[in-house]
Design a protein around this motif. Structure first.
Motif: not given
Ligand code: XMP
Length: 520
Positions: A303, A397-398, A400-401, A405, A475, A512, A516
């Motif tokens: 990350r 959602p997607f 950033g990394p 990950i 989320g 979650k 996660t």
């Protein structure tokens, strides 16, 4: 404090509640314009005819901490309907001659309230049972009602759960009608604004769009703005809003980290550069990212490497553009809600806001955050109003990394290629089976283990693919989606038969917490 002088509105006086923006949001949902002003900044002379009613928010203060808040008592003499919520209810009672003291029984969470008297405020709110579940969050309470006020509803611990002074059109509510946990709470707000303030509907997504465009134009003037576009919902909506507001003065930077979903870069370029004619700078940094990530398997290290490199590349391009004054970000209200008060009122600090994209402050750019008062579903509506396609607006959602990950262990070109395919087939199958929009987020991951299989007459020894699909509100908590066996069978066959490198598929059935949403 500068109010829009022309548009009829409900004025919300903010005393620093975590829920003040939710009040505004409920009023917007009802098709009415409202403005929030901090209790510290409110000026009687600015309250003109366009203000049709006032709502006093909750807050972390105590009505006897006089030196911590300022509130001009003359507001009570303006002949305007006033609704006080929680702290707002307590201060309204106190200013009218009532008393407030610490509750013997603090109430946090759900409580039942019972109807005592009819009121216009509660018209069609209570059902035949005359009881409703409401969300309480208070340590103090009104202990003596002011003169000419009467009780409309009580809970076991709050005798004055809803009160009114019918002559003056003053109302007080001890609980929070603006949160969804309060059954039918929106009805109370609707009754206040339509039946009591008699305001008409005057607000829509289109008005919202025009207002935001005007605000961006006045904030940035003739200066240049840069924006990091990821292709996700928030950055896409900000990009298109700024495109409408300032056109070629906007420079969007889209970085291909090599860890994007299959064909993502092609789609982004097609949509934003070709269709929407946005000044898009496409940076292919695949090699740079993958060489920095070589042999790295520790999740936090991955990350950090990705975050830092992203910033470096962004800064590099910002310098090339020259004379950039602003940085646009797709920050939403829930990103700020727990970190600071957006109107300048005092709010209890719960956690620090982590900057979207992690861009550094020392870039010396001023921030443009036009979505910072909106919630995700409002941003989606705004996106549609801005003519973004439904496909972009309703994407899962997607992170950033990216795929880094979703690939525990080291990252290799081979694994990326396999994972992109598996994810593509999974998402496509969800769409084909009409499941994509029932799921909050879904993806495929590649686990760093190989298992034995048999295909035809041959032994295989290949990777394990994990599928994750969850339902969620925001989320923060999530549950796994319950697929039918036939769907799982179809997608498992498709992945194993189509992708060389995967011979086994598993479905993640954890919620979650304790897991996660992402794997790392
Ligand atoms: P977790 O894995 O924390 O994910 O349950 C919650 C939501 O956040 C997304 N996520 C990220 N989004 N940068 C992002 O922009 C990140 O570093 C990041 N990490 C997790 C995740 O996809 C899910 O929607």
């Amino acid at each position: 404090m500068s109010l829009d002088q022309n548009l009829d509105k409900i004025l919300i006086v903010d005393f620093g509640s975590q829920f003040t923006q939710l009040i505004a949001r409920r009023i917007r949902e009802l098709g009415v314009y409202s403005e929030i002003v901090s209790h510290k900044k409110i000026r009687i002379r600015n309250i003109n005819k366009s203000v049709r009613g006032i709502i006093l928010s909750g807050g972390p203060l105590n009505v006897y901490q006089i030196n911590k808040y300022s509130f001009n008592k003359k507001i009570l003499d303006l002949n305007l309907p006033i609704l006080g919520i929680c702290f707002g209810h307590q201060i309204l009672s106190k200013l009218n001659g009532g008393k407030v003291k610490q509750s013997k029984h603090r109430e946090f969470g759900l409580a039942n309230i019972y109807k005592k008297h009819e009121s216009l405020l509660t018209k069609n709110f209570f059902g035949v049972k005359k009881i409703k579940k409401v969300w309480m969050s208070h340590a103090d309470q009104v202990s003596k009602l002011p003169l000419n006020f009467k009780v409309v509803a009580s809970s076991t611990n709050s005798k004055f759960a809803i009160v009114e002074n019918k002559t003056k059109n003053f109302f007080g509510i001890q609980f929070h009608p603006e949160v969804t946990h309060t059954e039918n709470g929106k009805k109370l707000i609707s009754n206040f604004i339509f039946l009591i303030c008699k305001i008409r509907r005057n607000w829509s997504s289109k008005d919202q769009k025009l207002k935001l465009i005007k605000e961006v134009q006045s904030q940035v003037g003739t200066n240049k703005v840069i924006c990091a576009l990821s292709g996700g919902v928030d950055s896409s909506v900000v990009t298109q809003l700024l495109n409408k507001a300032i056109g070629k003065k906007l420079y969007c930077i889209f970085v291909n980290t090599g860890l994007l979903r299959k064909n993502e870069e092609i789609q982004v370029i097609k949509t934003f550069k070709k269709r929407l004619k946005i000044n898009l700078i496409y940076v292919n940094a695949e090699k740079e990212f993958l060489s920095k990530l070589k042999n790295v398997s520790e999740p936090e290290k991955k990350r950090k490497i990705i975050g830092n490199l992203f910033i470096k590349i962004f800064e590099r391009y910002a310098k090339k553009i020259k004379n950039v004054s602003f940085l646009a970000q797709g920050t939403l209200y829930p990103d700020l809600i727990e970190s600071k008060s957006v109107t300048g009122s005092q709010t209890s600090k719960i956690k620090s806001h982590h900057n979207v994209g992690g861009l550094p402050k020392k870039m010396n750019l001023k921030l443009v955050e036009p979505l910072k008062f909106l919630f995700k579903d409002e941003v989606r509506k705004l996106g549609l109003e801005l003519k973004l396609s439904k496909e972009i607006i309703s994407r899962h959602p997607f992170p950033g990394p990216g795929l880094a990950i979703r690939m525990p262990g080291i990252i290799t070109n081979e694994k990326i290629k396999i994972l992109k395919e598996a994810d593509y087939y999974f998402i496509q199958a969800l769409k084909d089976h009409g499941l994509y929009h029932k799921i909050w987020q879904a993806y495929a991951a590649l686990l760093p283990v190989k298992t034995v299989g048999v295909m035809g007459d041959n032994r295989t020894y290949e990777y394990l693919c994990l599928l994750r699909a969850i339902t969620s509100e925001d989320g923060m908590t999530a549950d796994f989606f319950e697929f039918k066996k036939s769907f799982l069978q179809t997608i498992s066959n498709k992945i194993v038969n189509s992708i060389r490198g995967i011979n086994r598929v598993v479905y993640d059935v954890t919620s979650k917490p304790p897991s996660t949403i992402e794997l790392e």
